[in-house]
Design an enzyme around this catalytic site. Structure first.
Site, PDB file in Angstrom:
ATOM      1  N   GLY A 121       0.642   0.363   2.657  1.00  0.00           N
ATOM      2  CA  GLY A 121       0.812  -0.979   2.833  1.00  0.00           C
ATOM      3  C   GLY A 121       1.767  -1.531   1.678  1.00  0.00           C
ATOM      4  O   GLY A 121       2.229  -1.195   0.795  1.00  0.00           O
ATOM      5  N   LYS A 122       2.202  -2.868   2.114  1.00  0.00           N
ATOM      6  CA  LYS A 122       2.988  -3.657   1.173  1.00  0.00           C
ATOM      7  C   LYS A 122       3.198  -4.997   1.627  1.00  0.00           C
ATOM      8  O   LYS A 122       2.994  -5.434   2.922  1.00  0.00           O
ATOM      9  CB  LYS A 122       4.403  -3.033   1.019  1.00  0.00           C
ATOM     10  CG  LYS A 122       5.292  -3.472  -0.128  1.00  0.00           C
ATOM     11  CD  LYS A 122       4.823  -3.054  -1.509  1.00  0.00           C
ATOM     12  CE  LYS A 122       5.793  -1.876  -2.027  1.00  0.00           C
ATOM     13  NZ  LYS A 122       5.269  -1.545  -3.306  1.00  0.00           N
TER      14      LYS A 122
END
Ligand code: NAD
Length: 432
Positions: A121-122
């Site tokens: 994720g980011k």
């Protein structure tokens, strides 16, 4: 700091002009590259080219002068076949949806190569944090946590600090999330201060893992650590921790640099005496050393090991031919462009990639998450021992692919990562 890498298309030769490549293009190319070495279902590769979800939120902020401004925030969730999404939140003016997606894919590979039970994720907010007061930053963080609350949680998506955010930001984020949920939930983010469930050793972990991997590579290629010379570009969190650990273990760290230039002592620097970015920003050149060099020259020094640990895209088609080190251990994300990689390989220089070398950060984040779930803090000694074990195990997995397939360390790391993700996808199947 940029995490972009650059490459010509496959058909271009490495001496043509390199065009900067986005994080997303890099992540997709690396996926395709690794897939060529593995017998993976095309459908799995197709699924991995796309993020599972991308959330875009408006984050209103009441400025100190009473005006209201609205900022845009993102959370890209690439793949969670192996566990919750995991990755940083950055506050930076260049944050974009595409960058978040690309970096979330990198996190998927990084977690998989380390065999952590996480996906990638980011996220972040398009904002210059330097233009916010302390109180404005706190209000913005709390509102961002509230906007992301439906999509995150210790079992679904666990953010961490990144560019422009830090342990304090994570503390505010965790507090805002916990207040709304009605209970203290430290495992919603990692990189917190230890007093509220953060892990000892988290801050030093990326640099420490770079040093562990450098030490293993030095041993693998039959150098004597005590006689090995090392140059480290960037003396911040990653660079200084890597340089100091290698120095402590007996290596001869002869040069380090920051944005202003490099210091060089052929007899070895006392790295604990040189001010790191965290201790005194951009003060490396104030240190009394026999020689001062430009920042670019540190990459061309005749040393055994070069650790680029500052920013992305520093070893390019323009300077790769001048690199004289035998081993390059990537401390920064994406310091070597695609074209440069090919040149280094032709010259017989071994490059150990970022997704393995600097993965100590996300690995200790995993330890932090375990400590939070169990409500039991580990000692620094235990964190460092477990980090050592995890790094050695990942190093071994990648080494086996290097040896059995005769491929580069970078390709081998991606093969290990993709192999694990593809197998998990294939065993779980596609629903419905
Ligand atoms: P930092 O801000 O602590 O330090 C960066 C250092 O690089 C400073 O010494 C700075 O002077 C120097 N620098 C900046 N611009 C430069 C330039 N143009 N040329 C040469 N030197 C320059 O940053 P950090 O946290 O150590 O991160 C360094 C790299 O490692 C980045 O690519 C980052 O994405 C990556 N990384 C960081 C972590 C982490 O948790 N800190 C984890 C994994 C990867």
């Amino acid at each position: 700091m940029s995490t972009e890498t650059a490459e010509p298309t496959e058909s271009e030769s490495s001496d043509e002009i390199e065009e900067p490549e986005s994080a997303l293009e890099t992540a997709r190319r690396q996926l395709q590259h690794a897939a060529a070495h593995l017998d993976v279902d095309e459908g799995v590769i197709e699924r991995l080219k796309h993020p599972t979800k991308v959330h875009r939120v408006a984050v209103p902020l009441k400025r100190d002068d009473g005006n209201v401004e609205v900022f845009t925030g993102y959370r890209a969730q690439h793949d969670d076949v192996r566990g919750p999404y995991k990755g940083g939140l950055r506050f930076h003016p260049h944050v974009s949806e595409e960058e978040c997606v690309g970096l979330s894919m990198w996190m998927t590979w990084k977690c998989a190569v380390m065999d952590l039970p996480f996906g990638g994720g980011k996220g972040g907010i398009v904002v210059n944090p330097k233009e916010l007061s302390h109180d404005e930053k706190e209000r913005l963080t709390r509102r961002f946590a509230e906007e992301l609350r439906p999509f995150i949680g210790p079992k679904s998506d666990i953010p961490a600090p990144d560019m422009g955010t830090d342990a304090q930001t994570m503390a505010w984020f965790m507090d805002a999330y916990s207040m709304q949920e009605g209970e203290t939930i430290p495992g919603v983010v990692t990189g917190k201060p230890p007093v509220i469930g953060g892990s000892y050793g988290r801050e030093a972990a990326p640099g420490r893992s770079v040093a562990i991997i450098a030490r293993e590579a030095i041993d693998y290629y039959d150098y004597d650590l005590e006689e090995t010379t090392v140059a480290v570009q960037g003396f911040g969190s990653v660079g200084a921790n890597a340089a100091r650990a290698l120095d402590d273990w007996g290596a001869n760290v002869v040069a380090v640099s920051d944005v202003n230039g490099a210091i060089y002592d052929p007899d070895g620097l006392d790295t604990h005496d040189v001010p790191s970015h965290g201790e005194e920003p951009e003060a490396v050149m104030t240190y009394d050393a026999p020689e001062k060099l430009s920042n670019e020259k540190i990459l061309e020094l005749d040393v055994d090991v070069l650790v680029p640990a500052a920013i992305g895209n520093v070893i390019t088609a323009d300077n790769a031919g001048d690199v004289q080190a035998d081993l390059v251990i990537e401390g920064a994300n994406g310091p070597t462009t695609f074209a440069a990689d090919a040149i280094l390989e032709e010259k017989g220089i071994h490059v150990v990639p970022d997704i393995l070398a600097n993965a100590g950060g996300v690995t200790v984040s995993y330890f932090e998450w375990l400590q939070d779930i169990n409500r039991r803090q580990w000692s620094l000694e235990r964190v460092n021992e477990e980090l050592e074990d995890h790094m050695l195990s990942a190093w071994d997995d990648v080494r086996q692919e290097v040896e059995s397939r005769g491929i580069s360390w970078r390709d081998a790391a991606y093969v290990v990562a993709l192999g694990r993700i593809a197998e998990a996808k294939s065993v779980r199947g596609l629903w419905p």
